[in-house]
Design a protein around this motif. Structure first.
Motif, PDB file in Angstrom:
ATOM      1  N   LEU A 104      -2.846  -7.232   2.140  1.00 46.38           N
ATOM      2  CA  LEU A 104      -2.314  -5.874   2.191  1.00 46.38           C
ATOM      3  C   LEU A 104      -0.992  -5.831   2.936  1.00 46.38           C
ATOM      4  CD1 LEU A 104      -3.584  -3.187   1.167  1.00 46.38           C
ATOM      5  CD2 LEU A 104      -4.140  -2.696   3.553  1.00 46.38           C
ATOM      6  N   ASP A 105      -0.030  -5.119   2.361  1.00 50.43           N
ATOM      7  CA  ASP A 105       1.259  -4.885   3.019  1.00 50.43           C
ATOM      8  C   ASP A 105       1.251  -3.441   3.517  1.00 50.43           C
ATOM      9  OD1 ASP A 105       3.783  -3.527   2.985  1.00 50.43           O
ATOM     10  OD2 ASP A 105       4.546  -4.610   1.268  1.00 50.43           O
ATOM     11  N   ILE A 106       1.538  -3.285   4.818  1.00 54.66           N
ATOM     12  CA  ILE A 106       1.633  -1.928   5.383  1.00 54.66           C
ATOM     13  C   ILE A 106       2.997  -1.769   6.052  1.00 54.66           C
ATOM     14  CG2 ILE A 106      -0.857  -1.663   5.780  1.00 54.66           C
ATOM     15  CD1 ILE A 106       0.034  -2.207   8.862  1.00 54.66           C
ATOM     16  N   TYR A 148      11.745 -11.735   1.899  1.00 59.44           N
ATOM     17  CA  TYR A 148      12.764 -10.812   1.386  1.00 59.44           C
ATOM     18  C   TYR A 148      12.147  -9.965   0.298  1.00 59.44           C
ATOM     19  CZ  TYR A 148      13.543 -14.238  -2.427  1.00 59.44           C
ATOM     20  OH  TYR A 148      13.393 -15.093  -3.489  1.00 59.44           O
ATOM     21  N   HIS A 149      12.780  -8.853   0.043  1.00 62.56           N
ATOM     22  CA  HIS A 149      12.333  -7.947  -1.027  1.00 62.56           C
ATOM     23  C   HIS A 149      13.605  -7.389  -1.641  1.00 62.56           C
ATOM     24  CE1 HIS A 149      10.162  -4.762  -3.127  1.00 62.56           C
ATOM     25  NE2 HIS A 149      11.005  -3.895  -2.594  1.00 62.56           N
ATOM     26  N   LEU A 150      13.763  -7.609  -2.941  1.00 62.48           N
ATOM     27  CA  LEU A 150      15.051  -7.278  -3.575  1.00 62.48           C
ATOM     28  C   LEU A 150      15.190  -5.803  -3.916  1.00 62.48           C
ATOM     29  CD1 LEU A 150      15.404 -10.208  -6.126  1.00 62.48           C
ATOM     30  CD2 LEU A 150      16.374 -10.004  -3.829  1.00 62.48           C
ATOM     31  N   GLY A 151      14.064  -5.142  -4.129  1.00 63.02           N
ATOM     32  CA  GLY A 151      14.126  -3.755  -4.580  1.00 63.02           C
ATOM     33  C   GLY A 151      12.935  -3.499  -5.485  1.00 63.02           C
ATOM     34  N   SER A 152      12.989  -2.386  -6.178  1.00 58.56           N
ATOM     35  CA  SER A 152      11.818  -1.985  -6.943  1.00 58.56           C
ATOM     36  C   SER A 152      12.181  -1.705  -8.394  1.00 58.56           C
ATOM     37  CB  SER A 152      11.249  -0.726  -6.293  1.00 58.56           C
ATOM     38  OG  SER A 152       9.873  -0.672  -6.460  1.00 58.56           O
ATOM     39  N   GLN A 153      11.161  -1.810  -9.264  1.00 50.74           N
ATOM     40  CA  GLN A 153      11.350  -1.587 -10.702  1.00 50.74           C
ATOM     41  C   GLN A 153      12.440  -2.516 -11.254  1.00 50.74           C
ATOM     42  OE1 GLN A 153       9.479  -0.440 -12.776  1.00 50.74           O
ATOM     43  NE2 GLN A 153      10.618  -0.038 -14.594  1.00 50.74           N
ATOM     44  N   ALA A 163       2.157   4.890  -8.999  1.00 53.06           N
ATOM     45  CA  ALA A 163       2.847   4.327  -7.840  1.00 53.06           C
ATOM     46  C   ALA A 163       3.868   5.326  -7.320  1.00 53.06           C
ATOM     47  CB  ALA A 163       3.550   3.027  -8.229  1.00 53.06           C
ATOM     48  N   TYR A 164       3.862   5.522  -6.017  1.00 51.05           N
ATOM     49  CA  TYR A 164       4.820   6.424  -5.351  1.00 51.05           C
ATOM     50  C   TYR A 164       4.725   7.854  -5.884  1.00 51.05           C
ATOM     51  CZ  TYR A 164       6.331   1.763  -4.202  1.00 51.05           C
ATOM     52  OH  TYR A 164       6.335   0.457  -3.797  1.00 51.05           O
ATOM     53  N   GLY A 165       3.568   8.219  -6.388  1.00 51.39           N
ATOM     54  CA  GLY A 165       3.314   9.596  -6.823  1.00 51.39           C
ATOM     55  C   GLY A 165       2.608  10.308  -5.686  1.00 51.39           C
ATOM     56  N   ILE A 196       3.527 -12.799  -2.360  1.00 49.17           N
ATOM     57  CA  ILE A 196       4.222 -11.692  -3.024  1.00 49.17           C
ATOM     58  C   ILE A 196       3.512 -10.398  -2.631  1.00 49.17           C
ATOM     59  CG2 ILE A 196       5.158 -12.980  -5.001  1.00 49.17           C
ATOM     60  CD1 ILE A 196       2.823 -11.736  -6.670  1.00 49.17           C
ATOM     61  N   GLU A 197       4.185  -9.276  -2.833  1.00 50.77           N
ATOM     62  CA  GLU A 197       3.578  -7.997  -2.436  1.00 50.77           C
ATOM     63  C   GLU A 197       3.920  -6.903  -3.448  1.00 50.77           C
ATOM     64  OE1 GLU A 197       5.159  -8.253   1.468  1.00 50.77           O
ATOM     65  OE2 GLU A 197       7.135  -7.576   0.864  1.00 50.77           O
ATOM     66  N   PRO A 198       3.303  -6.975  -4.630  1.00 50.38           N
ATOM     67  CA  PRO A 198       3.546  -5.949  -5.635  1.00 50.38           C
ATOM     68  C   PRO A 198       2.839  -4.641  -5.284  1.00 50.38           C
ATOM     69  CG  PRO A 198       1.928  -7.543  -6.439  1.00 50.38           C
ATOM     70  CD  PRO A 198       2.362  -8.020  -5.088  1.00 50.38           C
ATOM     71  N   GLY A 199       3.486  -3.533  -5.605  1.00 54.84           N
ATOM     72  CA  GLY A 199       2.856  -2.217  -5.462  1.00 54.84           C
ATOM     73  C   GLY A 199       2.793  -1.568  -6.823  1.00 54.84           C
ATOM     74  N   ARG A 200       3.992  -1.190  -7.302  1.00 48.95           N
ATOM     75  CA  ARG A 200       4.120  -0.501  -8.587  1.00 48.95           C
ATOM     76  C   ARG A 200       3.422  -1.234  -9.728  1.00 48.95           C
ATOM     77  NH1 ARG A 200       8.377   2.837  -9.423  1.00 48.95           N
ATOM     78  NH2 ARG A 200       9.368   1.902  -7.607  1.00 48.95           N
ATOM     79  N   SER A 201       3.615  -2.570  -9.799  1.00 53.83           N
ATOM     80  CA  SER A 201       3.071  -3.295 -10.955  1.00 53.83           C
ATOM     81  C   SER A 201       1.549  -3.412 -10.895  1.00 53.83           C
ATOM     82  CB  SER A 201       3.723  -4.679 -11.066  1.00 53.83           C
ATOM     83  OG  SER A 201       3.677  -5.324  -9.813  1.00 53.83           O
ATOM     84  N   SER A 260       0.813  -1.223   0.000  1.00 48.81           N
ATOM     85  CA  SER A 260       0.000   0.000   0.000  1.00 48.81           C
ATOM     86  C   SER A 260       0.840   1.265   0.000  1.00 48.81           C
ATOM     87  CB  SER A 260      -1.006  -0.013   1.153  1.00 48.81           C
ATOM     88  OG  SER A 260      -0.359   0.055   2.393  1.00 48.81           O
ATOM     89  N   LYS A 261       2.156   1.132   0.254  1.00 50.56           N
ATOM     90  CA  LYS A 261       3.023   2.319   0.172  1.00 50.56           C
ATOM     91  C   LYS A 261       2.991   2.928  -1.234  1.00 50.56           C
ATOM     92  CE  LYS A 261       5.695  -0.969   0.892  1.00 50.56           C
ATOM     93  NZ  LYS A 261       6.652  -1.850   1.524  1.00 50.56           N
ATOM     94  N   ALA A 262       2.655   2.117  -2.244  1.00 50.03           N
ATOM     95  CA  ALA A 262       2.622   2.635  -3.616  1.00 50.03           C
ATOM     96  C   ALA A 262       1.544   3.704  -3.774  1.00 50.03           C
ATOM     97  CB  ALA A 262       2.391   1.494  -4.608  1.00 50.03           C
ATOM     98  N   GLY A 304       7.973  -7.634  -3.492  1.00 46.09           N
ATOM     99  CA  GLY A 304       7.404  -7.060  -4.721  1.00 46.09           C
ATOM    100  C   GLY A 304       8.554  -6.683  -5.633  1.00 46.09           C
ATOM    101  N   GLY A 305       8.398  -5.557  -6.318  1.00 42.06           N
ATOM    102  CA  GLY A 305       9.512  -5.052  -7.123  1.00 42.06           C
ATOM    103  C   GLY A 305       9.403  -5.304  -8.604  1.00 42.06           C
ATOM    104  N   PHE A 306       8.287  -5.902  -9.057  1.00 36.92           N
ATOM    105  CA  PHE A 306       8.150  -6.247 -10.476  1.00 36.92           C
ATOM    106  C   PHE A 306       8.071  -4.971 -11.313  1.00 36.92           C
ATOM    107  CE2 PHE A 306       5.994  -9.300  -7.693  1.00 36.92           C
ATOM    108  CZ  PHE A 306       6.893 -10.356  -7.827  1.00 36.92           C
TER     109      PHE A 306
END
Ligand code: PLP
Length: 439
Positions: A84-86, A206-211, A389-391, A289-294, A65-67, A247-249
């Motif tokens: 939901l991921d918070i 784990y979460h590798l990063g984003s985009q 996302a993240y706007g 999984i926890e996608p935001g941006r995608s 949900s941070k996205a 997430g990070g896709f």
């Protein structure tokens, strides 16, 4: 110019999103305006879920949900059957206000406060993702105090470089997040949590990063975590029931990005997980999984009104809009790239390259360095794509600019879901100073 989801050029030569002319949207709601194409979000949510169904793997897809966290967005995610991921009590508070079931919420974060943890436990949040040793102690104390046992995951750092922007990579050793796999921190953490009566240790996160668009990164991370799963099975007879791969896709911001579809991201990752569990002869853990941006990135478009222009002869033309780093921090923060078009001149051929500047007092307040546009004039409507996302979630009141409104569009209907901030909102926390003279 690439149009995402339901966006198209209508017979008036205007940008249409969700079946509505963008000119009509801004006439009603003003600019800057965030417009979300809800059909595209639904499509993404169902693609992620059906990819797991196809692979016949038990899974949970959580929206990060941070996205973009707002009551309406969270209600949409609930309607789509997501978890939901918070990462904060603010995001929890929003989710609860949206009526999102607490047991479907996963609480992340590298510095959760005592109050935040208590609030989460009192509301029955489904899982706490423990990030560090301080949190093991804190959560243990709070659980004992409340007389409860809580489901946890341990966040680990797999030591995999995601090859994305430095500020968007989290899975490498030099990261503020998680227990390191390589230096033994994760081993120590697993011993502590499995010995404590306060925790039901469900597995790892784990979460590798984003985009991230390079699938080999996701696959390599599975390889890495399974080396440790083998070790923990052999040494502590511990086998995780849950593996949360973050997430990070990556998505398509510009024609330089070549993302995979949700189906392919999931398929490739699951292929590797299946290979590894069969090597270890263990049951496949439930995959989260926890996608935001995608889920929401490509669905968002920001509409701005064009204002002033400054021509720097032989160098560039700055085209200013009525927003900027106050509603989209990403270009300044990560040198993020976006595509754009004049929403009222979609059929006109671009005849110049301009730089889109915001109205904030920072030279770094540049939304797009080089974008081809057709003879832009004051009063034109600029659409900046992929801002979902993240706007809004990073929007701020720099220069005391009110934050934009947000509308959802779908099947020819628009719904205001976040009101435009007013100057009164901006003043609402201010208190007058009792000057020496007034005392
Ligand atoms: C732990 C965690 N999970 C999920 C996400 C969502 O990432 P994305 O929006 O790139 O899918 C983030 C983003 O920072 C994160 O830190």
């Amino acid at each position: 110019m690439y149009l995402h989801g339901s966006s198209r050029i209508n017979p008036n030569g205007h940008l249409e999103i969700g079946g509505i002319d963008s000119i009509d949207l801004t006439a009603e709601y003003g600019t800057p305006l965030y417009v979300y194409d809800i059909g595209l979000i639904r499509e993404r949510a169902s693609s992620f879920k059906s990819a797991f169904d196809k692979a016949k793997v038990k899974a949970k897809v959580a929206y990060a949900s941070k996205a973009f966290s707002s009551i309406a967005m969270i209600q949409l995610m609930q309607e789509e059957g997501l978890y939901l991921d918070i990462v904060s009590a603010g995001e929890l508070f929003t989710a609860l206000a949206a009526g999102f079931p607490a047991e479907r919420i996963h609480f992340h974060g590298n510095n959760k406060s005592q109050d935040e943890i208590k609030l989460a436990l009192e509301h029955g949040v489904g899982c706490i993702v423990i990030d560090n040793f301080h949190e093991i102690e804190l959560l243990d104390l709070i659980c004992r105090d409340l007389g409860i046992k809580t489901k946890i995951l341990l966040r680990v750092t797999p030591g995999v470089n995601a090859y994305t922007h430095k500020y968007m990579t989290t899975g490498q050793i030099d990261s503020k997040f998680g227990f390191d796999l390589l230096n033994g921190q994760a081993d120590e953490a697993i011993q502590l949590v499995t010995e404590s009566a306060s925790f039901e240790m469900s597995g790892f996160h784990y979460h590798l990063g984003s985009q991230i668009v390079d699938i080999t990164r996701f696959v390599l991370a599975v390889d890495e975590i399974f080396k440790y799963i083998k070790k923990w099975k052999d040494h502590y007879s511990y086998v995780p029931q849950v593996l949360n791969l973050g997430g990070g896709f990556g998505i398509r911001y510009t024609d330089q990005d070549n993302p995979l579809t949700p189906e392919i991201y999931v398929e490739k990752i699951i292929e590797k997980v299946k290979e590894k569990v069969s090597e270890l002869m263990i049951d496949i853990p439930e995959i989260w999984i926890e996608p935001g941006r995608s889920l929401v990135g490509e669905a968002g478009t920001t509409l701005y009104t064009v204002g002033s222009q400054k021509v720097v002869p032989s160098i560039r033309t700055y085209l200013a809009v009525d927003g900027g780093m106050s509603d989209n921090l990403r270009p300044s923060l990560y040198q993020a790239k976006h595509e754009a078009a004049l929403a009222n001149k979609m059929t006109e051929t671009p005849d110049r390259i301009v730089t889109v500047a915001g109205k904030c007092c920072e030279s770094g307040d540049t939304l797009i360095w080089d974008v081809p546009l057709p003879d832009p004039q004051a009063g034109d409507l600029l659409a900046v794509f992929c801002t979902g996302a993240y706007g809004y979630s990073m929007a701020n009141n720099y220069n005391r600019l009110p934050r934009p409104a947000v509308v959802f569009v779908e099947d020819g209907e628009a719904q205001l879901v976040v009101k435009r901030e007013t100057y009164e909102h901006i003043l609402q926390l201010d208190l007058p100073y009792n000057t020496k003279a007034s005392k």
